[in-house]
Enzyme design. Structure first.
Site, PDB file in Angstrom:
ATOM      1  N   GLY A  21       0.806  -1.213   0.000  1.00 13.56           N
ATOM      2  CA  GLY A  21       0.000   0.000   0.000  1.00 13.56           C
ATOM      3  C   GLY A  21       0.843   1.267   0.000  1.00 13.56           C
ATOM      4  N   THR A  22       1.929   1.261   0.755  1.00 11.76           N
ATOM      5  CA  THR A  22       2.768   2.473   0.839  1.00 11.76           C
ATOM      6  C   THR A  22       3.316   2.839  -0.531  1.00 11.76           C
ATOM      7  OG1 THR A  22       3.346   1.953   3.118  1.00 11.76           O
ATOM      8  CG2 THR A  22       4.812   3.460   1.947  1.00 11.76           C
ATOM      9  N   GLN A  61      -7.593   0.024   3.593  1.00 11.47           N
ATOM     10  CA  GLN A  61      -8.413  -0.558   4.663  1.00 11.47           C
ATOM     11  C   GLN A  61      -9.796  -0.965   4.189  1.00 11.47           C
ATOM     12  OE1 GLN A  61      -7.473  -1.567   7.542  1.00 11.47           O
ATOM     13  NE2 GLN A  61      -5.478  -0.569   7.722  1.00 11.47           N
ATOM     14  N   SER A 103      -3.764  -3.354  -0.607  1.00 13.77           N
ATOM     15  CA  SER A 103      -2.587  -4.040  -0.066  1.00 13.77           C
ATOM     16  C   SER A 103      -2.915  -5.475   0.333  1.00 13.77           C
ATOM     17  CB  SER A 103      -2.103  -3.252   1.163  1.00 13.77           C
ATOM     18  OG  SER A 103      -1.079  -3.937   1.824  1.00 13.77           O
ATOM     19  N   HIS A 115      -1.429  -7.638   2.609  1.00 12.67           N
ATOM     20  CA  HIS A 115      -1.393  -8.185   3.974  1.00 12.67           C
ATOM     21  C   HIS A 115      -2.584  -7.754   4.829  1.00 12.67           C
ATOM     22  CE1 HIS A 115       0.214  -4.772   6.539  1.00 12.67           C
ATOM     23  NE2 HIS A 115       0.494  -4.297   5.337  1.00 12.67           N
ATOM     24  N   CYS A 168       1.931   1.913  12.613  1.00 13.79           N
ATOM     25  CA  CYS A 168       3.190   2.575  12.278  1.00 13.79           C
ATOM     26  C   CYS A 168       3.454   3.797  13.144  1.00 13.79           C
ATOM     27  CB  CYS A 168       3.224   2.940  10.799  1.00 13.79           C
ATOM     28  SG  CYS A 168       1.679   3.550  10.215  1.00 13.79           S
TER      29      CYS A 168
END
Ligand code: PLP
Length: 380
Positions: free
Chosen positions: A69-70, A177, A197, A199, A323
């Site tokens: 995602g980042t 999300q 994403s 995970h 994070c």
């Protein structure tokens, strides 16, 4: 252990693991090679692309695989900024985005690109009225998340898309999300870019994707190869992509049942916590939230201390995003919602998932009550 931190990450599904092991053992070829070992790897990558596309209502050729995602968020924000001139306008985002969007936006701002951080109301919902002001000075890109990772509040994307259409701006949404927890259709949303994403949906870490609508202006961040239409060069991580694809397929098949069940679990949890612990309150607009997320303020208690006590009692939850938990700062999301620092520090995010049962919820409530009592006793 009761795991209630599914927004941070999720365990790998056994079917995902099996698909990955198979790809690791039997399909080691380079997906760019012309020989049959390479072509077998290519076939797996393309199947995963179709699986990922199907989950977000896209065509396979609109999916770019990334490391997560980042990277997808960075590619969207920096890639559109680079592909559009300063004359086209600035970047508009919100003050409650994940750091994967906020940090590249701040980076662009430091380099001289105008960036607007739109406010949210006390319920963590984007201030729609602020959109009209934002479009007055020219906008190249809107980057507004679909659902917030801390509160679960779903954002008014339709209003953003309408505002963007009035000034010819591109819309990116961070749906990391939202995907797997609510129905997400990139076409119906009307966005040009959408990040998700692996995970977060029971796939492996280190894989993700950016949906890129055809003809969307986008420059690559990496240079060096022709993979992913030269927009994300580098030899593909075939096992991770295969696992991500499988996770997308499973998430799509389970979506309706999972989200109904999780809403019931989440509501049962909240009702008991609010009834049994004085001074608690749910953060965020309750009616338009992800089905699994519950962000609770614990009055004058410290959320970090509660999560540490919970861990000792055998339960995983989180104070704020995973994070930002390491730097002990109060949540920027709750501060943006107008909460004072001490209220923001009292919050704990509980996020439920596929493996949680009714019994887990009742045991979770007991552990939270116990964790709070331990703290209160230590203070008296
Ligand atoms: N965006 C949001 C809303 C997230 O919650 C996260 C992860 O927590 C990310 C982006 C980053 O995704 P990844 O962990 O795949 O880099």
């Amino acid at each position: 252990m009761i795991y209630a931190d599914y927004n941070a990450t999720t365990p790998v599904d056994p079917e995902v693991r099996a698909a990955m092991v198979c790809a690791l053992e039997a399909s080691f070829g380079n997906a760019s090679s012309l020989h049959s070992a390479g072509q077998e790897a290519r076939r797996l990558v393309e199947r995963a692309r179709a699986q990922a596309a199907a989950l977000v209502g896209a065509q396979p050729d609109e999916i770019l695989f990334t490391s997560g995602g980042t990277e997808a968020d960075n590619l969207a924000v920096l890639g559109v900024a680079q592909a559009t001139s300063l004359a086209k306008g600035g970047i508009v985002t919100s003050s409650i985005e994940h750091q994967a969007v906020l940090a590249p936006c701040k980076h662009l701002q430091e380099g001289g690109r105008p960036v607007t951080f739109l406010p949210v109301d006390a319920d963590g919902h984007l201030e729609i009225a602020a959109l009209a002001d934002a479009v007055k000075s020219g906008v190249a890109l809107f980057s507004i998340m679909l659902a917030n990772n801390e509160t679960g509040v779903i954002q008014p994307l339709a209003e953003v898309v309408k505002a963007a259409a009035s000034c010819g701006a591109v819309v990116h949404t961070d749906a990391v999300q939202a995907v797997g927890k609510m129905s997400v259709d990139a076409k119906a949303l009307g966005v040009s870019l959408l990040s998700f994403s692996s995970h977060k949906i029971h796939g492996p870490k280190g894989a993700g994707a950016l949906y890129v609508r055809r003809n969307c202006p986008l420059a690559p961040l990496l240079h060096g190869g022709r993979q992913e239409r030269s927009l994300r060069p580098g030899t593909e991580n075939v096992p991770a992509i295969v696992g991500f694809g499988k996770a997308c397929e499973l998430a799509g098949a389970r979506l309706a049942a999972d989200s109904r069940r999780l809403t019931l679990l989440r509501d049962r949890f909240e009702a008991q916590i609010l009834a049994r612990i004085a001074g608690t309150r749910v953060n965020g607009r309750r009616e338009t939230r992800l089905p699994n997320t519950s962000n609770i303020a614990f009055g004058d208690l410290d959320g970090e201390a509660i999560t540490i006590n919970l861990d000792m009692l055998g339960m995983a939850a989180s104070n704020g995003a995973a994070c930002s938990a390491v730097d002990h700062s109060p949540s920027h999301v709750l501060l943006a919602m107008g909460q004072g620092e001490s209220v923001a520090r009292s919050a704990v995010r509980f996020s439920f998932g596929r493996d949680n049962t009714d019994e887990d919820i009742d045991r979770a409530v007991e552990r939270v009550v116990q964790a709070v009592n331990l703290l209160r006793k230590a203070r008296s």
